[in-house]
Scaffold this active site. Sequence first.
Site, PDB file in Angstrom:
ATOM      1  N   CYS A 160       0.853  -1.183   0.000  1.00 54.73           N
ATOM      2  CA  CYS A 160       0.000   0.000   0.000  1.00 54.73           C
ATOM      3  C   CYS A 160       0.891   1.235   0.000  1.00 54.73           C
ATOM      4  O   CYS A 160       2.108   1.134  -0.016  1.00 54.73           O
ATOM      5  CB  CYS A 160      -0.854   0.005   1.246  1.00 54.73           C
ATOM      6  SG  CYS A 160      -1.840  -1.479   1.407  1.00 54.73           S
TER       7      CYS A 160
ATOM      8  N   GLY B 153      -1.371   0.885  -4.989  1.00 52.46           N
ATOM      9  CA  GLY B 153      -2.629   0.281  -4.558  1.00 52.46           C
ATOM     10  C   GLY B 153      -3.809   0.929  -5.233  1.00 52.46           C
ATOM     11  O   GLY B 153      -3.965   2.141  -5.165  1.00 52.46           O
TER      12      GLY B 153
ATOM     13  N   ASN C 225       1.371   0.644   5.764  1.00 50.47           N
ATOM     14  CA  ASN C 225       1.908  -0.110   4.626  1.00 50.47           C
ATOM     15  C   ASN C 225       2.848  -1.172   5.176  1.00 50.47           C
ATOM     16  O   ASN C 225       3.784  -0.837   5.884  1.00 50.47           O
ATOM     17  CB  ASN C 225       2.662   0.843   3.684  1.00 50.47           C
ATOM     18  CG  ASN C 225       3.460   0.124   2.601  1.00 50.47           C
ATOM     19  OD1 ASN C 225       4.505   0.603   2.190  1.00 50.47           O
ATOM     20  ND2 ASN C 225       2.994  -1.015   2.141  1.00 50.47           N
ATOM     21  N   GLY C 226       2.558  -2.429   4.870  1.00 50.47           N
ATOM     22  CA  GLY C 226       3.405  -3.516   5.359  1.00 50.47           C
ATOM     23  C   GLY C 226       2.555  -4.652   5.867  1.00 50.47           C
ATOM     24  O   GLY C 226       1.376  -4.755   5.528  1.00 50.47           O
TER      25      GLY C 226
ATOM     26  N   TYR D  69      10.436  -3.899  -8.883  1.00 48.15           N
ATOM     27  CA  TYR D  69       9.122  -3.785  -9.490  1.00 48.15           C
ATOM     28  C   TYR D  69       8.255  -2.671  -8.942  1.00 48.15           C
ATOM     29  O   TYR D  69       7.585  -1.972  -9.683  1.00 48.15           O
ATOM     30  CB  TYR D  69       8.359  -5.110  -9.292  1.00 48.15           C
ATOM     31  CG  TYR D  69       6.895  -5.037  -9.632  1.00 48.15           C
ATOM     32  CD1 TYR D  69       6.460  -5.047 -10.954  1.00 48.15           C
ATOM     33  CD2 TYR D  69       5.929  -4.932  -8.626  1.00 48.15           C
ATOM     34  CE1 TYR D  69       5.110  -4.965 -11.266  1.00 48.15           C
ATOM     35  CE2 TYR D  69       4.580  -4.851  -8.938  1.00 48.15           C
ATOM     36  CZ  TYR D  69       4.174  -4.863 -10.255  1.00 48.15           C
ATOM     37  OH  TYR D  69       2.852  -4.784 -10.551  1.00 48.15           O
TER      38      TYR D  69
HETATM   39  P1  AMP Z   1       3.102 -13.756 -13.725  1.00 52.27           P
HETATM   40  O1  AMP Z   1       2.152 -13.847 -14.834  1.00 52.27           O
HETATM   41  O2  AMP Z   1       2.476 -14.279 -12.465  1.00 52.27           O
HETATM   42  O3  AMP Z   1       4.422 -14.396 -13.948  1.00 52.27           O
HETATM   43  O4  AMP Z   1       3.342 -12.212 -13.456  1.00 52.27           O
HETATM   44  C1  AMP Z   1       4.512 -11.569 -13.829  1.00 52.27           C
HETATM   45  C2  AMP Z   1       4.225 -10.121 -14.029  1.00 52.27           C
HETATM   46  O5  AMP Z   1       3.660  -9.555 -12.854  1.00 52.27           O
HETATM   47  C3  AMP Z   1       5.474  -9.329 -14.346  1.00 52.27           C
HETATM   48  O6  AMP Z   1       5.212  -8.609 -15.527  1.00 52.27           O
HETATM   49  C4  AMP Z   1       5.676  -8.398 -13.176  1.00 52.27           C
HETATM   50  O7  AMP Z   1       5.952  -7.084 -13.635  1.00 52.27           O
HETATM   51  C5  AMP Z   1       4.370  -8.400 -12.449  1.00 52.27           C
HETATM   52  N1  AMP Z   1       4.524  -8.523 -10.991  1.00 52.27           N
HETATM   53  C6  AMP Z   1       5.542  -9.006 -10.293  1.00 52.27           C
HETATM   54  N2  AMP Z   1       5.302  -8.973  -8.969  1.00 52.27           N
HETATM   55  C7  AMP Z   1       4.081  -8.444  -8.825  1.00 52.27           C
HETATM   56  C8  AMP Z   1       3.261  -8.141  -7.710  1.00 52.27           C
HETATM   57  N3  AMP Z   1       3.666  -8.401  -6.467  1.00 52.27           N
HETATM   58  N4  AMP Z   1       2.054  -7.581  -7.960  1.00 52.27           N
HETATM   59  C9  AMP Z   1       1.647  -7.346  -9.205  1.00 52.27           C
HETATM   60  N5  AMP Z   1       2.377  -7.607 -10.297  1.00 52.27           N
HETATM   61  C10 AMP Z   1       3.576  -8.155 -10.123  1.00 52.27           C
END
Ligand code: AMP
Length: 451
Positions: free
Chosen positions: A9, A35, A109-110, A250
């Site tokens: 968040c 978020g 947040n956390g 990310y």
């Molecule tokens: P996936 O399809 O599950 O392998 O999702 C990978 C994609 O999700 C990548 O393009 C990342 O940029 C993104 N991603 C990685 N970690 C997160 C996260 N915690 N929340 C949302 N998106 C994420």
Amino acid sequence: MLENVNEKCAVVGIFGHKEASKLAYFSLHALQHRGQEAAGISSSDGEKLHTIKKRGLVMRVFNETKLKTLSGSSAIGHTRYSTAGDDSILDAQPVFARYDLGEMAIAHNGNFTNAEEVRAALIKKGAIFQTFMDTENLIHLIAKSEKTQLTPRIMDAVKRIEGAFSLVFLSRTKMFAMRDRFGFRPLSLGRLPNGGYIVASETCAFDLVSAEFIRDIKPGELLIFKEGREPKSIQIFEPTPKHCIFEYVYFARPDSKVFGQSVYQTRKNMGKELAHIKPIEADVVIPVPDGGVASAIGYAQESGIPYEMGIMRNHYIGRTFIEPTQEMRDLKVKMKLSPMTEIIKGKRVIVIDDSIVRGTTSRRIIRMLKEAGASEVHMRISSPPTTDPCFYGVDTPDKDKLIAANMSTDEICEFIGADSLAYLDSEALLRSVNAKEDNYCTACFTGKYIV
Ligand code: AMP
């Protein structure tokens, strides 16, 4: 089981400004990427707290009329991101409560790692909870403390919780900001142009409201804001920095400075390292937007292979992870990303993304690039394989759903349909973020948990 509703968040706090809630509102816009599920602001006019919170984007939750009711010169705000949770606005933040010393609001947040234990103990003593949020534990701990003033009560309460917390509290006359001893999640302090202070999860909020960055709030530090004096600092815990490396990979916005460094620059470094340690011959380097953009620029610069925008992103679709069902997730990838055929057709393409979690996104993207006529698709990931879930506030699925926890890189390559797949390694990642000693948490890549 308590829901992890405080993960990933953003929080913001404004103190000593006559338009406090408006500034909190603008700041929440800058922090929206952290978020999109719900947003809220609590303000104080010195006598009373006012709170508005609702599910939805910041833009949808507030309007001019609503902001006018959030009167006063201090305000805290929150945007919530969670994959679980019900539709209740009770699970949006700030959490507001009346107690024997008056009124308070908290935004967090956390993730508290001992939340269930603390809650069970409180319930045993008669506490009644309204939400599934671990933040509510804190409200009870503060309300139950035997100290006669709020500051010592907060100090008592935070000593009972473990895990990751970047917090802002608001009382009628004061604002408090606090980071856990590891400084897992970011929280920075700034000065507003016409007097007053701002604290925010990321400095991109400062830029929006023309605030000047002063410093990061230290791990384990509590900052107390009171009218007519400089913020007072109390170091509650010995700082043991373990910043979340995934903020760089990310989560944070590239124009923010988190943990003292530019997110954009560290991402570019990751791309350069990747080009250096995992080179491959190709015609074009393209990012998976937006997460892969800065590292793809770095990769292209280091390798000398031209950078192109090979995939268009539709910015009006939310993040892929928001929908909890697998079916919706697949659909969302298609809605969100489309290939630029003139860039890709007949080309050997290097496609850069920041991470592979379940593998769904990469698999779809590679299929899409091949359908658009790419002769080869080489996937490069600007972080190590995500092998372990996060308990400190980043939303990752359970280990059995993490593809890298269950398959080798070759197997993943085959699953996603790439001609080759390579990840950054931990050493190169730590070099990219200029890590000093052991001051980052890398549990999602190493399984080495701190608490
Ligand atoms: P996936 O399809 O599950 O392998 O999702 C990978 C994609 O999700 C990548 O393009 C990342 O940029 C993104 N991603 C990685 N970690 C997160 C996260 N915690 N929340 C949302 N998106 C994420």
